[in-house]
Design a protein around this motif. Structure first.
Motif, PDB file in Angstrom:
ATOM      1  N   ILE A  38      70.890 -24.024  -9.633  1.00 32.61           N
ATOM      2  CA  ILE A  38      69.789 -24.948  -9.407  1.00 32.61           C
ATOM      3  C   ILE A  38      68.762 -24.787 -10.526  1.00 32.61           C
ATOM      4  N   GLY A  39      68.334 -25.886 -11.124  1.00 27.37           N
ATOM      5  CA  GLY A  39      67.314 -25.799 -12.163  1.00 27.37           C
ATOM      6  C   GLY A  39      67.044 -27.166 -12.760  1.00 27.37           C
ATOM      7  N   ALA A  40      65.948 -27.262 -13.510  1.00 27.30           N
ATOM      8  CA  ALA A  40      65.552 -28.521 -14.119  1.00 27.30           C
ATOM      9  C   ALA A  40      66.343 -28.760 -15.407  1.00 27.30           C
ATOM     10  N   ASP A  41      66.140 -29.920 -16.026  1.00 24.38           N
ATOM     11  CA  ASP A  41      66.731 -30.203 -17.338  1.00 24.38           C
ATOM     12  C   ASP A  41      66.260 -29.130 -18.315  1.00 24.38           C
ATOM     13  N   GLY A  42      67.173 -28.622 -19.118  1.00 23.08           N
ATOM     14  CA  GLY A  42      66.779 -27.641 -20.120  1.00 23.08           C
ATOM     15  C   GLY A  42      66.780 -26.214 -19.613  1.00 23.08           C
ATOM     16  N   ALA A  43      67.165 -26.004 -18.364  1.00 22.30           N
ATOM     17  CA  ALA A  43      67.173 -24.639 -17.816  1.00 22.30           C
ATOM     18  C   ALA A  43      68.349 -23.827 -18.357  1.00 22.30           C
ATOM     19  N   GLY A  44      69.420 -24.524 -18.781  1.00 23.18           N
ATOM     20  CA  GLY A  44      70.602 -23.839 -19.301  1.00 23.18           C
ATOM     21  C   GLY A  44      71.851 -24.056 -18.455  1.00 23.18           C
ATOM     22  N   LYS A  45      71.748 -24.901 -17.448  1.00 23.34           N
ATOM     23  CA  LYS A  45      72.864 -25.117 -16.527  1.00 23.34           C
ATOM     24  C   LYS A  45      74.112 -25.633 -17.245  1.00 23.34           C
ATOM     25  N   THR A  46      73.919 -26.693 -18.048  1.00 24.65           N
ATOM     26  CA  THR A  46      75.057 -27.310 -18.719  1.00 24.65           C
ATOM     27  C   THR A  46      75.727 -26.335 -19.680  1.00 24.65           C
ATOM     28  N   THR A  47      74.928 -25.589 -20.429  1.00 25.03           N
ATOM     29  CA  THR A  47      75.489 -24.615 -21.375  1.00 25.03           C
ATOM     30  C   THR A  47      76.328 -23.589 -20.625  1.00 25.03           C
ATOM     31  N   MET A  48      75.815 -23.122 -19.500  1.00 24.30           N
ATOM     32  CA  MET A  48      76.541 -22.133 -18.704  1.00 24.30           C
ATOM     33  C   MET A  48      77.876 -22.718 -18.235  1.00 24.30           C
ATOM     34  N   LEU A  49      77.847 -23.923 -17.709  1.00 20.86           N
ATOM     35  CA  LEU A  49      79.077 -24.536 -17.218  1.00 20.86           C
ATOM     36  C   LEU A  49      80.070 -24.781 -18.347  1.00 20.86           C
ATOM     37  N   ARG A  50      79.564 -25.170 -19.511  1.00 23.72           N
ATOM     38  CA  ARG A  50      80.468 -25.433 -20.640  1.00 23.72           C
ATOM     39  C   ARG A  50      81.132 -24.144 -21.133  1.00 23.72           C
TER      40      ARG A  50
END
Lengths: 315, 247
Positions: A38-50
């Motif tokens: 859970i987090g806002a845009d720019g928190a790092g979620k997408t990078t982690m998933l990638r």
């Protein structure tokens, strides 16, 4: 944890130029778990998933998925995971049916052999099966993308913000689909900016500025909320928020649904004196009720703590 | 309503045989925060486009800020503010350049743009970032700048299309502080959102289902009418039986 781990990441760091997208992120996801990031845009979620989807290499740190190293074993791993990117990435010029067949074929599977898994979702798409994917509505695109991520029967689903920009009804339906997939034994790691979706997960990781603020069950997360919390109701909400913030003992005052959530710096704060203060500020009808903190209250409190070091809670 | 800033009467838009907006009538008064909700595909965007002068209705009446959507669309565009998550400012320009650019678009004199721009940068605490390309700034900063730029020419009404998408819960609430302040100065705020708790922050909320307005009232009365604890429940109850399958 005795259960087998589906995802294990240790000390993952990733930079893009000057931007530190991930700073020493560690997390683990158990098999058959529904885990939310859970987090806002720019928190790092997408990078982690990638990184977990073997699409990016970390600068440092190690990740293994289904017991396979994401860097060394990426080829082997890709057939075992289903990844749904945040941006719609199916072929816009292919029909619903063609997209599904294409993704099945790429993984050496057929739609028929795994139809059971996608059946519930696909029936809703069936009336549009000859329509080009680019012509579908947001909700339908999202369902098709999920089908395409599932059609090779992966053991782990990585879903990057599947419900962003989707209305409340479709969001609710989507989470019901995830619950059904989980009950079929599929491990799911899903990212979302919506705090209210956290309670639908077995465990969640709160992310902010490339760091994990906390990892725990939804109930465990809310126990991290340290101070007394009050729901305050009065007319003139905007003036109420300002008055509460100007109170000498105030820690925070934020609009929450139909009330304002107020936290005090003192552990001993009580409603009567707060009511008295608000009366002195010209609010006649005031209700103040002590309440338990929710997920969003806790996230906001953790966010505002200066320089949170590492993660909290327990895995 | 005498002081209606937005007024629609039987507003309808058809695309071929498809009725996207079907006989929609409502009024929004000065200084009101009006929440405009609906499921994906319910017709919200089409209504917004008609009210902002981007699309002509098929039939019905509408006026915005004193101008008629029939024939005065250009005046509407000049007299409203508009901000959306998808399009608001230019990422390749700095905050100061964006202010200058949009000030020019709205026809403000240079001296006024400069003066208002400096005050805006100060108020938003963006002085230090004033000459940094927007693409390097956090989303929350861009959003508050975009909102202020949409108000640069002092419109009587501002349209906000999902203004808070993607930001953290604290930033989202700071944005709402700005909305309250703006409305307190008499500006009408017309806002769409997918966050149902934000629906509770509006003075009145309308919910569109299948091209029509299925409900319109204060959040308090909507919850009472539909015997629901939250606007989320109200929304789901109304939008779930939608017939218009989103193909």
């Amino acid at each position: 944890m005795i259960m087998k781990e589906a995802v294990s990441a240790q000390g993952i760091t990733k930079r893009f130029g000057k931007v530190e997208a991930l700073r020493e992120v560690s997390l683990s996801v158990a098999c058959s778990e529904l885990f939310g990031v859970i987090g806002a845009d720019g928190a790092g979620k997408t990078t982690m998933l990638r990184i977990l989807a073997t699409l990016l290499l970390p600068d440092s740190g190690k990740a293994s998925v289904l017991g396979i190293d994401t860097a060394a074993g990426y080829r082997q791993l890709r057939t075992k995971i289903g990844y749904m990117p945040g941006r719609f990435s199916l072929y816009q010029d292919l029909s619903v049916e063609e997209n599904l067949t294409f993704f099945a074929t790429v993984f050496g599977a057929t739609v028929k052999e795994n139809y059971e898994l996608i059946h519930d979702i696909y029936v809703q798409l069936e009336p549009f099966r000859t329509r080009r994917a680019g012509q579908l509505s947001g909700g339908m695109k999202q369902k098709l993308a999920l089908c395409c991520a599932l059609v090779h029967k992966p053991e782990l689903l990585l879903l990057d913000e599947p419900t962003t920009g989707v209305d409340a009804v479709s969001r609710q339906e989507f989470w019901q689909m995830l619950q059904r997939l989980k009950s079929q034994g599929i491990t799911i790691l899903v990212s979302t900016p919506y705090m209210d979706e956290a309670v639908l997960c077995d465990r969640v990781a709160f992310m902010q500025d490339g760091r994990i603020l906390a990892i725990d069950t939804p109930a465990g997360i809310t126990r991290l909320f340290g101070s007394p919390l009050f729901a305050v109701r009065a007319t003139e909400r905007h003036r109420l928020i300002q008055a509460l913030r100007s109170y000498e003992h105030a820690r925070s005052a934020y609009a929450f649904g139909s009330s304002v959530h107020y936290t005090d710096r003192r552990a001993t704060a009580r409603p009567p004196e707060l009511i008295a203060w608000l009366r002195s500020q010209g609010f006649d009808e005031v209700e103040v009720e002590p309440i338990e903190a929710g997920i969003e209250d806790t996230f906001m409190a953790l966010m505002e703590e200066p320089a949170t070091k590492g993660e909290r809670g327990h895995g | 309503m005498a002081d209606a800033v937005i007024h629609t009467e039987k507003l309808t838009k058809r695309f071929g045989s498809f009725t996207a907006v079907d006989d929609v009538s409502f009024c929004v008064s000065a200084g009101e925060i009006f929440g405009f909700l609906g499921a994906n595909g319910a017709g919200k965007t089409t209504v917004m486009k008609m009210l902002t002068g981007l699309l002509s209705p098929t039939s019905g009446k509408a006026s915005v800020a004193g101008f008629d959507v029939w024939g005065e669309a250009e005046s509407i565009k000049r007299n409203i503010g508009y901000m959306s998550q998808r399009f608001s400012l230019y990422d390749d320009l700095t905050p100061r350049e964006n202010i200058t650019f949009f000030g020019g678009i709205y026809g403000l004199p240079r001296s006024e743009i400069r003066e208002k721009g400096e005050r805006m940068l100060e108020r938003l605490d963006l002085k230090e970032a004033a000459d940094t390309k927007l693409s390097a700034l956090p989303l929350g900063w861009k959003q508050k700048l975009a909102f202020s730029v949409a108000l640069l020419h002092e419109p009587s009404v501002v349209f906000l299309d999902e203004p808070t998408g993607g930001v953290d819960p604290v930033t989202r609430r700071r944005f709402w502080d700005m909305i309250y302040e703006t409305a307190a100065h008499g500006v009408t705020v017309f806002v769409t959102t997918h966050y149902m708790d934000e629906a509770e922050y509006c003075d009145r909320v309308s919910i569109m289902v299948d091209g029509r307005i299925a409900a319109l009232d204060t959040p308090e009365l909507l919850k009472r009418t539909f015997e629901a604890d939250s606007m989320n429940e109200v929304f789901i109850r109304l939008a779930r039986p939608a017939k218009r399958s989103e193909g």
